[in-house]
Each structure stands twice: as C-alpha cells, then as structure tokens.
Scaffold this motif. Structure first.
Motif, PDB file in Angstrom:
ATOM      1  N   GLY A 131      -8.604   2.952 -10.085  1.00 56.87           N
ATOM      2  CA  GLY A 131      -7.663   3.715  -9.274  1.00 56.87           C
ATOM      3  C   GLY A 131      -6.658   2.823  -8.578  1.00 56.87           C
ATOM      4  O   GLY A 131      -5.474   3.167  -8.472  1.00 56.87           O
ATOM      5  N   THR A 132      -7.109   1.662  -8.105  1.00 56.64           N
ATOM      6  CA  THR A 132      -6.203   0.732  -7.425  1.00 56.64           C
ATOM      7  C   THR A 132      -5.127   0.214  -8.372  1.00 56.64           C
ATOM      8  O   THR A 132      -3.939   0.173  -8.024  1.00 56.64           O
ATOM      9  CB  THR A 132      -6.996  -0.454  -6.847  1.00 56.64           C
ATOM     10  OG1 THR A 132      -8.011   0.042  -5.972  1.00 56.64           O
ATOM     11  CG2 THR A 132      -6.085  -1.388  -6.087  1.00 56.64           C
ATOM     12  N   LEU A 133      -5.533  -0.184  -9.567  1.00 54.97           N
ATOM     13  CA  LEU A 133      -4.565  -0.693 -10.540  1.00 54.97           C
ATOM     14  C   LEU A 133      -3.570   0.392 -10.936  1.00 54.97           C
ATOM     15  O   LEU A 133      -2.380   0.114 -11.124  1.00 54.97           O
ATOM     16  CB  LEU A 133      -5.301  -1.229 -11.776  1.00 54.97           C
ATOM     17  CG  LEU A 133      -6.140  -2.494 -11.556  1.00 54.97           C
ATOM     18  CD1 LEU A 133      -6.945  -2.810 -12.809  1.00 54.97           C
ATOM     19  CD2 LEU A 133      -5.250  -3.673 -11.184  1.00 54.97           C
ATOM     20  N   ALA A 134      -4.049   1.629 -11.078  1.00 56.89           N
ATOM     21  CA  ALA A 134      -3.158   2.732 -11.440  1.00 56.89           C
ATOM     22  C   ALA A 134      -2.101   2.958 -10.365  1.00 56.89           C
ATOM     23  O   ALA A 134      -0.906   3.111 -10.659  1.00 56.89           O
ATOM     24  CB  ALA A 134      -3.962   4.013 -11.665  1.00 56.89           C
ATOM     25  N   LEU A 135      -2.529   2.992  -9.099  1.00 58.96           N
ATOM     26  CA  LEU A 135      -1.577   3.192  -8.007  1.00 58.96           C
ATOM     27  C   LEU A 135      -0.630   1.997  -7.875  1.00 58.96           C
ATOM     28  O   LEU A 135       0.555   2.169  -7.560  1.00 58.96           O
ATOM     29  CB  LEU A 135      -2.319   3.399  -6.689  1.00 58.96           C
ATOM     30  CG  LEU A 135      -3.089   4.716  -6.531  1.00 58.96           C
ATOM     31  CD1 LEU A 135      -3.779   4.767  -5.179  1.00 58.96           C
ATOM     32  CD2 LEU A 135      -2.165   5.903  -6.685  1.00 58.96           C
ATOM     33  N   ALA A 136      -1.160   0.795  -8.120  1.00 62.31           N
ATOM     34  CA  ALA A 136      -0.325  -0.407  -7.992  1.00 62.31           C
ATOM     35  C   ALA A 136       0.784  -0.414  -9.036  1.00 62.31           C
ATOM     36  O   ALA A 136       1.956  -0.654  -8.721  1.00 62.31           O
ATOM     37  CB  ALA A 136      -1.184  -1.659  -8.117  1.00 62.31           C
ATOM     38  N   ILE A 137       0.437  -0.141 -10.288  1.00 65.68           N
ATOM     39  CA  ILE A 137       1.440  -0.140 -11.357  1.00 65.68           C
ATOM     40  C   ILE A 137       2.379   1.050 -11.195  1.00 65.68           C
ATOM     41  O   ILE A 137       3.606   0.926 -11.321  1.00 65.68           O
ATOM     42  CB  ILE A 137       0.761  -0.114 -12.738  1.00 65.68           C
ATOM     43  CG1 ILE A 137      -0.135  -1.351 -12.918  1.00 65.68           C
ATOM     44  CG2 ILE A 137       1.813  -0.047 -13.841  1.00 65.68           C
ATOM     45  CD1 ILE A 137       0.592  -2.658 -12.833  1.00 65.68           C
ATOM     46  N   LEU A 162       7.384   0.141   2.616  1.00 58.40           N
ATOM     47  CA  LEU A 162       5.952  -0.115   2.465  1.00 58.40           C
ATOM     48  C   LEU A 162       5.125   0.956   3.164  1.00 58.40           C
ATOM     49  O   LEU A 162       4.091   1.401   2.638  1.00 58.40           O
ATOM     50  CB  LEU A 162       5.604  -1.491   3.025  1.00 58.40           C
ATOM     51  CG  LEU A 162       5.812  -2.707   2.118  1.00 58.40           C
ATOM     52  CD1 LEU A 162       5.332  -3.967   2.820  1.00 58.40           C
ATOM     53  CD2 LEU A 162       5.089  -2.541   0.802  1.00 58.40           C
ATOM     54  N   LEU A 163       5.551   1.375   4.352  1.00 57.38           N
ATOM     55  CA  LEU A 163       4.828   2.436   5.065  1.00 57.38           C
ATOM     56  C   LEU A 163       4.863   3.741   4.280  1.00 57.38           C
ATOM     57  O   LEU A 163       3.856   4.452   4.201  1.00 57.38           O
ATOM     58  CB  LEU A 163       5.447   2.636   6.451  1.00 57.38           C
ATOM     59  CG  LEU A 163       5.225   1.499   7.457  1.00 57.38           C
ATOM     60  CD1 LEU A 163       6.018   1.753   8.726  1.00 57.38           C
ATOM     61  CD2 LEU A 163       3.736   1.350   7.783  1.00 57.38           C
ATOM     62  N   MET A 211      -0.396  -4.891  -3.914  1.00 58.32           N
ATOM     63  CA  MET A 211      -0.107  -5.256  -5.306  1.00 58.32           C
ATOM     64  C   MET A 211       1.269  -4.748  -5.733  1.00 58.32           C
ATOM     65  O   MET A 211       2.050  -5.464  -6.375  1.00 58.32           O
ATOM     66  CB  MET A 211      -1.186  -4.684  -6.226  1.00 58.32           C
ATOM     67  CG  MET A 211      -2.552  -5.315  -6.070  1.00 58.32           C
ATOM     68  SD  MET A 211      -3.746  -4.560  -7.204  1.00 58.32           S
ATOM     69  CE  MET A 211      -5.228  -5.475  -6.770  1.00 58.32           C
ATOM     70  N   SER A 212       1.570  -3.491  -5.379  1.00 59.57           N
ATOM     71  CA  SER A 212       2.884  -2.934  -5.714  1.00 59.57           C
ATOM     72  C   SER A 212       3.993  -3.732  -5.051  1.00 59.57           C
ATOM     73  O   SER A 212       5.041  -3.978  -5.652  1.00 59.57           O
ATOM     74  CB  SER A 212       2.966  -1.465  -5.272  1.00 59.57           C
ATOM     75  OG  SER A 212       2.130  -0.646  -6.035  1.00 59.57           O
ATOM     76  N   ALA A 213       3.753  -4.142  -3.799  1.00 56.49           N
ATOM     77  CA  ALA A 213       4.773  -4.888  -3.067  1.00 56.49           C
ATOM     78  C   ALA A 213       5.073  -6.217  -3.739  1.00 56.49           C
ATOM     79  O   ALA A 213       6.249  -6.605  -3.888  1.00 56.49           O
ATOM     80  CB  ALA A 213       4.322  -5.107  -1.630  1.00 56.49           C
ATOM     81  N   ILE A 214       4.035  -6.924  -4.158  1.00 60.49           N
ATOM     82  CA  ILE A 214       4.233  -8.231  -4.798  1.00 60.49           C
ATOM     83  C   ILE A 214       5.039  -8.082  -6.080  1.00 60.49           C
ATOM     84  O   ILE A 214       6.004  -8.819  -6.330  1.00 60.49           O
ATOM     85  CB  ILE A 214       2.868  -8.895  -5.076  1.00 60.49           C
ATOM     86  CG1 ILE A 214       2.169  -9.232  -3.753  1.00 60.49           C
ATOM     87  CG2 ILE A 214       3.058 -10.158  -5.915  1.00 60.49           C
ATOM     88  CD1 ILE A 214       0.753  -9.738  -3.922  1.00 60.49           C
ATOM     89  N   LEU A 215       4.653  -7.121  -6.911  1.00 62.96           N
ATOM     90  CA  LEU A 215       5.382  -6.900  -8.163  1.00 62.96           C
ATOM     91  C   LEU A 215       6.787  -6.370  -7.900  1.00 62.96           C
ATOM     92  O   LEU A 215       7.750  -6.765  -8.572  1.00 62.96           O
ATOM     93  CB  LEU A 215       4.604  -5.915  -9.044  1.00 62.96           C
ATOM     94  CG  LEU A 215       3.240  -6.387  -9.569  1.00 62.96           C
ATOM     95  CD1 LEU A 215       2.523  -5.254 -10.288  1.00 62.96           C
ATOM     96  CD2 LEU A 215       3.414  -7.578 -10.503  1.00 62.96           C
ATOM     97  N   SER A 216       6.904  -5.478  -6.918  1.00 65.02           N
ATOM     98  CA  SER A 216       8.197  -4.840  -6.661  1.00 65.02           C
ATOM     99  C   SER A 216       9.208  -5.807  -6.077  1.00 65.02           C
ATOM    100  O   SER A 216      10.414  -5.673  -6.318  1.00 65.02           O
ATOM    101  CB  SER A 216       8.010  -3.651  -5.709  1.00 65.02           C
ATOM    102  OG  SER A 216       7.173  -2.671  -6.283  1.00 65.02           O
ATOM    103  N   ILE A 217       8.747  -6.767  -5.284  1.00 68.40           N
ATOM    104  CA  ILE A 217       9.681  -7.754  -4.724  1.00 68.40           C
ATOM    105  C   ILE A 217      10.349  -8.537  -5.854  1.00 68.40           C
ATOM    106  O   ILE A 217      11.566  -8.770  -5.835  1.00 68.40           O
ATOM    107  CB  ILE A 217       8.950  -8.700  -3.762  1.00 68.40           C
ATOM    108  CG1 ILE A 217       8.560  -7.959  -2.476  1.00 68.40           C
ATOM    109  CG2 ILE A 217       9.819  -9.904  -3.421  1.00 68.40           C
ATOM    110  CD1 ILE A 217       7.696  -8.777  -1.540  1.00 68.40           C
ATOM    111  N   VAL A 218       9.558  -8.930  -6.840  1.00 70.33           N
ATOM    112  CA  VAL A 218      10.110  -9.699  -7.964  1.00 70.33           C
ATOM    113  C   VAL A 218      11.013  -8.821  -8.828  1.00 70.33           C
ATOM    114  O   VAL A 218      12.179  -9.147  -9.084  1.00 70.33           O
ATOM    115  CB  VAL A 218       8.972 -10.295  -8.813  1.00 70.33           C
ATOM    116  CG1 VAL A 218       9.550 -11.031 -10.019  1.00 70.33           C
ATOM    117  CG2 VAL A 218       8.115 -11.223  -7.974  1.00 70.33           C
ATOM    118  N   GLY A 252       3.207   2.599  -8.516  1.00 71.22           N
ATOM    119  CA  GLY A 252       4.075   2.478  -7.353  1.00 71.22           C
ATOM    120  C   GLY A 252       5.241   1.538  -7.542  1.00 71.22           C
ATOM    121  O   GLY A 252       6.211   1.591  -6.779  1.00 71.22           O
ATOM    122  N   VAL A 253       5.179   0.672  -8.549  1.00 67.69           N
ATOM    123  CA  VAL A 253       6.270  -0.277  -8.776  1.00 67.69           C
ATOM    124  C   VAL A 253       7.569   0.457  -9.101  1.00 67.69           C
ATOM    125  O   VAL A 253       8.655   0.041  -8.672  1.00 67.69           O
ATOM    126  CB  VAL A 253       5.895  -1.265  -9.905  1.00 67.69           C
ATOM    127  CG1 VAL A 253       7.098  -2.110 -10.309  1.00 67.69           C
ATOM    128  CG2 VAL A 253       4.760  -2.163  -9.455  1.00 67.69           C
TER     129      VAL A 253
END
Length: 598
Positions: free
Chosen positions: A476-482, A534-535, A420-427, A484-485
């Motif tokens: 927890g997933t949403l928190a880490l995803a946002i 990403l790693l 999720m972070s990767a998708i948002l971060s790429i944009v 991590g952006v």
C-alpha cells in the motif's frame, strides 16, 4: 586577471559582505519546521513498516513471472486456453457485456455526482458566512459536509449493497452522499468569494432572500460550481474501481471478479480500459469547462494539458475553447443581449445546455439502476438496525491493541508514502519546470511522465504491488508513493515556475551556474508552497491508506473490509467511526498548520 579586474572583484565582495542577511520570516521558519517534522516522521514510518532495500530489489525478481501470467491479454470476446496455449474467441456477447459495464460505470458516476451537486446547493447556502441565515445553521451545514467527506464512499456502498443487493444503485447513492462533503465545501467557498455588489443592489430594491441568492449569488458562483462538479466526477470515476470490490456494478466489479479468480490475462485489459476511460473523461471535462465557463483550460490534469497542447497547434481548436473576453467584446455582448438575436454563439450555448441535460438524463438510464428498490428496501432496514447488528459499535474479534496498531500502521503508511512521493517528485517536478530543466525536451518528457502517472488510479497500483511484493502495508505504501508522484510532481513543477524571476536573474548575472541558481534562489522561495503541497498530499494519503486494505494494503482499512465481507456491521461501524475521526483530525491539523504558515 588584471589588477583592475581583481580590484573590482574585491570591491564587489566587500559590498556583498557589508549587506546583512535579512532575518527569516516567521512563515519561513514555520515552513522549515513543518518540513523537518514531516521528514522525521516519514523516515521513522519507513523504518517502522520494515522496509528493506534488498528485499524490495529482491521482489523485483517476481515481475517476469507476474508478466508471464498476464500475457497474452485476453480482451473481451476472447479467453486463454491452457491446453493449446492460445486465445480462443467467445463471440460478441462478452464485448457487448463490457460495453454495457463501461456505460454503467459512466452512468453511476454522473448520476451520483449530479444528485450530490443539487443537494449541495442548500448546504452550501447554509455553510457560507455571507448567506447563512443563522450561526447554528452554519455549524450544522459544515458538520454535514465534514462527516460526508470523512466517511469513505466504499463504506456507504457496503451498507447500500446490504439494503439494495448488488448493482448500480448502491454506487450512485454512495457517490451521492460522499461527494456532498467536497462539493458543498467548495460551493460555500465560492459563495464567500463573490462580489457583494449585485446582491446588495437587489436587497436595496426590496428583493427577498431567495431573489438575492438566485439572482445575485448563483450567477457569480455558478462557473466555479460547475468546475467543482466536473472535478468531483473525475474523482468518482477513479473510485469506481474501489466500489467494484464491494459489489457495485461496472468496470470495477469486472476487475474485482477477474482478480479474485487470479485471471490476470483478463484483468489487465480491464485495467487499461479504466485508465483510458479516466484520461478521456478528463479531456472531455476540460473541454466542457472551457466552453461553459468561457475560459481556456488552466488546470493540472491530463485533460487540461492535452487540450492546451492541441490549442497551440490548431487555431480552430483554440477558437473553439475560448470565448471573447475583451472590453469591446463585452460591450458588444451587452448591446446584443438587449435584442437577443439568435447568433451562432447563442445557438451553441443553447445546444450545449440541451446536450448537458441529455447526458445527465442518459446517465440515469445507462446506469441501469433499479430505482424501484428505493420503495422496497424498507424490509431490510429493520435487519440492519437490529440490536447488535449495526449498533452499538464493537471491536468484535479484534482487541483494542490490534485496532490501535492498525491505526498506527495507517498513519505510518501515509507518512512514509508522502516522504517517498516527495523525494521522487522533487527530482521529477524540478526537471519538469521550465526555469529548471536544461531544455524543453527534458521538460516535456518529464511532464508526460507525470501525466501518465496521474492517470493510473492508486488502487490499481496497489493491486500490482500486492501481486509482486505480497500482502501488507508495504504494498500500500509503494502504491501511494508512486501514485502520488503524478500530482505532487506537477504541483512542485508549477510552484517552481511561479517563483519571481528577479532573484534568479540577479544570481545568474553574478556568474552562478544553473544548480547554484536552483539551490540559492528557486528552492528557498518555493519552500512555503512545497510544504502546503506536502500537507495536501498527506491528507490524501491518510484517506487513501484507509481504503487500500480492500486489496490487502494493511492498516485500519483491512479491518473494515474484512468486517464488511462477513456483514458484521456493528464491527464495521466502529471502524467507520475511527476512520471518520482520523480524517477529521488530520484535516483540522492541516488547516491549523496552513494558517500558521500564512
């Protein structure tokens, strides 16, 4: 189109077709394979956690109700009276109390980090290949760093709370032990990268091992050591939020107390204070690094970015954060050092040293720790070490199947959040890159967005998502995803800006549009760096996912915090061992993949 122009285009097309596309490099093939694997695992993890877009959209309806429960904010010195629906003053006593909590928080962070810094020096000496006295010492010192890095600070803090009771001292000792892992590793890396010339020169004159280290190694590695220490202090400041949930004094404990009684009007002013404190601490850290190390701030954090921006607008600030580094300036400095006159720069350096010493001493005082407890905690130690209390480790009330499932959920949270972070971060990261954004206003706007996101600790985001979406791994997933952006987006933006501009210019010269340049040149050349980022993000998410159980984020962290809450240390020790193994395994896998990508 004239015949001449058409003939020219046909000849150009023939020349392009005649050029054989070079075979991809092994590193590129490995990067694409790793990227595809991460995407597949991320998609499977999102499905396994039961994410549903309609449910997520539906949970947004809880936001107005949640916001209504937080307004008006009850700042320190005020409380909300439900009968009159107004804020009522409590006087100045709560204000002084929260100021004392802020001072204690800063004191805990600096004191714990400073102690770790001191102890990390001999460990780094033994862990560096060019200074270690023996291979066995190298293995032992590196093992100490790995274990200290793998065990969460909250686990250390929970044990110390049992031994010393609630207060600042458990937090200082927890940061002390946990920070050794990162600081000693980075110190050892800095030692291995020094110029061996000065050290060998000292050895050739008959100098001892100690003289080689303190006169030939430390002066070269010290700037990097200071930068590592300041960076670790910034990380520890963010983690004080977590330690507050197990009884460590400071703003984290104030926030925990407010959340536990569902007093969100009091909690959110504390959240804002924590965010502002993190930003201010990073700004000060950036200034200190630039003055002490003699370099302009070049990091990715909020502090470095703000200082660089201020330096562009003010000559005085630019001069203040930059020391002369030209050949002529160094020659003058060498001549001046022969006489050592009290120049303004020397006086400023001496003042800076004394100020740093006063800050460190003041942090021990401001932490309000009861150091005398170090002499009296021995009475609680036999209770902790009593058979079946701490050892042997046990799953307790949990079955092996439940534990395996919790570990699996932890990995799912980490992989899903990384994707999720990767998708948002790429944009966002692409639009924040100078060579991709359509104009500087777009770039600056997205840079600010990344900075703001970077300043919010993940645990605070987890608390918000738990309140809005409910307990479970999804919060927890949403928190880490946002969360991590902020970091991943900045890393991607920097990687895109660092690609060689030759291929981009060549494609542009052929009449390619900006999107064509982006997909044909910029992105392919950034894939290895993107995979490495990403790693790194995955490593951080695995560590963080084990801790978000503190606020109901699911996974193995939830089992750990439940065990600590009821003081079941035999059960907690089992989960600490599992978490340690998880971190070691994911770190070893990441290191192996990075080596394969080189």
């Amino acid at each position: 189109m004239t015949l001449v122009e058409r003939d020219r285009e046909l000849k150009l097309a023939d020349r392009v077709a005649a050029v054989k596309r070079p075979a991809p490099k092994p590193a590129t093939i490995a990067s694409v394979a790793v990227l595809a694997s991460l995407v597949v695992l991320g998609v499977l993890s999102i499905g396994g956690l039961g994410f549903s877009l309609p449910e997520i959209i539906g949970s947004l309806n809880n936001i107005p109700q949640f916001v209504a429960r937080t307004l008006p904010w009850a700042w320190p010195g005020w409380h909300y009276d439900r009968d009159s629906a107004t804020l009522v003053s409590d006087g100045w006593a709560p204000v002084w109390s929260i100021l004392a909590a802020i001072a204690s928080t800063i004191g805990i962070v600096i004191a714990g980090t400073f102690l770790a810094f001191l102890v990390s020096i001999p460990i780094a000496y033994g862990a560096a290949r060019n200074t270690t006295p023996h291979a066995v010492v190298l293995v032992i010192c590196r093992a100490l760093g790995i274990v200290a890095r793998a065990i969460p600070a909250v686990a250390f803090a929970s044990i110390f709370v049992f031994l010393f009771s609630l207060g600042p001292l458990p937090g200082i000792l927890a940061f002390f032990l946990h920070s050794i892992g990162m600081i000693s590793k980075m110190m050892a890396d800095a030692i291995e990268q020094i110029d061996e010339g000065p050290r060998l020169a000292i050895r050739s004159t008959g100098g001892s091992k100690a003289q080689e280290f303190w006169s030939g190694v430390v002066p070269q590695a010290l700037p990097a050591w200071i930068a590592v220490g300041l960076h670790r202090a910034d990380i520890n400041l963010r983690e004080t939020v977590i330690l507050g949930y197990v009884g460590v004094a400071g703003l984290g404990l104030e926030l925990s107390n407010a959340i536990h009684v569902l007093n969100y009007r009091r909690a959110f002013p504390i959240v804002l204070m924590i965010i502002v404190l993190c930003i201010l601490f990073e700004v000060v850290s950036s200034i200190v690094r630039s003055r002490m190390l003699g370099v302009r701030p070049i990091g990715n954090g909020i502090g470095d970015t703000m200082v660089r921006a201020a330096a562009k607008r003010s000559t005085k600030i630019a001069v203040a954060i930059t020391k002369p580094g030209s050949t002529e300036a160094r020659a003058v400095a060498i001549q001046a050092s022969m006489k050592r006159p009290w120049t303004g720069e020397r006086m400023a350096s001496r003042v800076a040293v004394w100020v740093a010493a006063l800050v460190i001493v003041g942090s021990f005082v401001a932490s309000q720790a009861k150091w005398s407890d170090l002499l009296t905690f021995w009475g609680n130690l036999p209770i902790l070490l009593k058979k079946d209390n701490l050892w042997p480790p046990t799953f307790g009330i949990y079955s092996p199947e439940q534990v395996v499932n919790a570990v699996f959920v932890t990995f799912q949270v980490a992989f899903a959040a990384t994707l999720m972070s990767a998708i948002l971060s790429i944009v966002i990261g692409s639009l924040a890159a100078r060579n991709v954004a359509p104009n500087r206003y777009v770039r600056n706007g997205f840079r600010v967005l990344l900075l703001v996101t970077r300043g919010v600790p993940e645990l605070i985001l987890a608390i918000i998502f738990v309140i809005v979406t409910g307990l479970g791994a999804q919060a927890g997933t949403l928190a880490l995803a946002i969360g991590g952006v902020g970091l991943l987006g900045k890393l991607i933006a920097d990687s895109l800006e660092e690609v060689p501009n030759g291929p981009e210019r060549a494609i542009s010269a052929l009449g390619a549009t900006r999107p064509q340049v982006y997909f044909a040149s910029t992105v392919p050349m950034s894939i290895p760096a993107f995979v490495s980022h990403l790693l790194y993000m995955l490593e951080q998410n695995v560590r963080a996912a084990t801790l978000l159980g503190i606020v109901g984020g699911g996974g193995i962290g939830l089992f750990l915090i439940d065990s600590l809450r009821v003081s079941n240390y035999a059960q907690a020790s089992m989960f600490i061992i599992l978490i340690t193994l998880l971190v070691i395994v994911i770190e070893a896998v990441a290191i192996g993949i990075r080596r394969a990508l080189k």
